[in-house]
Scaffold this motif. Structure first.
Motif, PDB file in Angstrom:
ATOM      1  N   UNK A 100     -10.255  56.689  17.276  1.00  0.00           N
ATOM      2  CA  UNK A 100      -9.053  57.444  16.940  1.00  0.00           C
ATOM      3  C   UNK A 100      -8.533  56.985  15.578  1.00  0.00           C
ATOM      4  N   UNK A 101      -7.916  57.905  14.873  1.00  0.00           N
ATOM      5  CA  UNK A 101      -7.325  57.557  13.578  1.00  0.00           C
ATOM      6  C   UNK A 101      -5.997  56.825  13.753  1.00  0.00           C
TER       7      UNK A 101
ATOM      8  N   UNK B 214      -5.466  61.399  17.638  1.00  0.00           N
ATOM      9  CA  UNK B 214      -4.297  60.562  17.882  1.00  0.00           C
ATOM     10  C   UNK B 214      -4.245  60.219  19.365  1.00  0.00           C
ATOM     11  N   UNK B 215      -3.891  58.964  19.666  1.00  0.00           N
ATOM     12  CA  UNK B 215      -3.867  58.502  21.048  1.00  0.00           C
ATOM     13  C   UNK B 215      -2.505  57.900  21.368  1.00  0.00           C
TER      14      UNK B 215
ATOM     15  N   UNK C  51      -5.403  64.871  28.498  1.00  0.00           N
ATOM     16  CA  UNK C  51      -4.683  63.822  29.222  1.00  0.00           C
ATOM     17  C   UNK C  51      -5.641  63.109  30.157  1.00  0.00           C
ATOM     18  N   UNK C  52      -5.681  61.799  30.021  1.00  0.00           N
ATOM     19  CA  UNK C  52      -6.511  60.964  30.875  1.00  0.00           C
ATOM     20  C   UNK C  52      -5.624  60.373  31.974  1.00  0.00           C
TER      21      UNK C  52
ATOM     22  N   UNK D  49      -2.477  60.119  26.543  1.00  0.00           N
ATOM     23  CA  UNK D  49      -2.549  61.443  25.914  1.00  0.00           C
ATOM     24  C   UNK D  49      -3.319  61.369  24.597  1.00  0.00           C
ATOM     25  N   UNK D  50      -4.269  62.276  24.450  1.00  0.00           N
ATOM     26  CA  UNK D  50      -5.052  62.388  23.216  1.00  0.00           C
ATOM     27  C   UNK D  50      -4.746  63.714  22.542  1.00  0.00           C
ATOM     28  N   UNK D  51      -4.514  63.677  21.239  1.00  0.00           N
ATOM     29  CA  UNK D  51      -4.256  64.886  20.455  1.00  0.00           C
ATOM     30  C   UNK D  51      -5.296  64.977  19.352  1.00  0.00           C
TER      31      UNK D  51
END
Length: 283
Positions: A210-211, A188-189, A159-160, A179-181
């Motif tokens: 990111x994809x 995923x963003x 989490x940024x 949020x980045x996963x």
């Protein structure tokens, strides 16, 4: 004296066995954790111009935002459809009602133990009700002033947090947690309602490619969108919008220029699955 030495030796041997058993158990536990294969299912619900994203990582459920109070029936219907009665972690990107309106009921209904939010705290009706529920349930929220990360099954969550406490404009939107996963090879963003000032922070931080990106602010056009897209280089994008509040034509034209395949909740719930390598998406 001999009896005393024998007792000391027996005690030493017993402690050694306990230590070795503890180490072996920890090693086995760590090995089992590392063996969990990457997997995630992401559902971005069709609830008008509001955000509610539900992520299943195998044995854990993460929710990002809750939509408005009027969206709760749709959220409950989706959870029943999947036979899910528990949410492990709730992340609230920012305190606008289309992101936290349903938080009070969601927290009490689904036994949430971990709630993560940003530091911006306006005394709006929705925010006050949400915090009253936290207090009633005995939940101490994690309030972020900096980066934060954790793991759910085989997925990494980062989490940024906003860099500033005060923004010159659009304080709530620009205070969005992003949020980045990471699921295996895929990233995923989820951008909340980040606007120009917040996107500038992400661009300066060079958060990378990111994809898939849940695009910010419901598809409204942003002045530094091009710089942002140059950085994330995503193949897929999602927009939370409705027929009444559609994405900006300028935004859609820009995404088309970049060759990004765009999915919109105005057409239905966006369902994504990933096994760590392959991504499939339905809308």
């Amino acid at each position: 004296m001999k009896r005393f030495l024998a007792l000391i030796m027996l005690l030493f041997m017993a402690l050694s066995c306990v230590f070795l058993f503890s180490c072996n158990s920890e090693s086995e536990s760590q090995q089992q954790s590392e063996e969990i294969p990457p997997f995630c299912e992401v559902s971005i619900l069709k609830i008008g111009k509001a955000d509610c994203i539900i992520i299943n990582t195998g044995s854990k459920i993460l929710m990002i935002d809750t939509g408005e109070t009027e969206n709760l029936a749709d959220v409950h219907s989706f959870m029943r459809e999947r036979e899910w009665d528990k949410i492990d972690t709730l992340i609230l990107t920012h305190p606008d009602k289309d992101h936290i309106g349903g938080a009070s009921e969601i927290i009490s209904h689904y036994g949430i133990k971990t709630v993560i939010e940003g530091a911006y705290a306006p005394l709006t009706e929705e925010y006050v009700l949400y915090h009253a529920t936290l207090e009633e349930m005995g939940i101490e929220p994690i309030i972020l002033n900096g980066a934060y990360s954790f793991k759910l099954d085989g997925c990494e969550i980062e989490i940024d947090a906003p860099r500033k406490q005060k923004y010159a404009s659009k304080q709530s939107n620009n205070s969005s947690l992003v949020v980045s996963l990471t699921c295996g090879e895929r990233r995923f963003l989820f951008c909340g309602d980040a606007m120009e000032l917040r996107l500038s922070e992400l661009i300066e931080a060079e958060i990378g490619a990111y994809d898939f990106v849940k695009l910010p602010y419901h598809g409204n056009y942003l002045e530094n969108y091009r710089e942002f897209l140059d950085m994330v280089r995503c193949q897929y994008g999602a927009i939370t919008c409705s027929g009444k509040n559609p994405a900006s034509p300028d935004t859609l034209a820009l995404l088309d220029e970049y060759g990004i395949e765009v999915f919109q909740t105005r057409h239905g719930t966006i369902r994504l699955s990933c096994d760590g390598a392959k991504i499939t998406i339905e809308n």
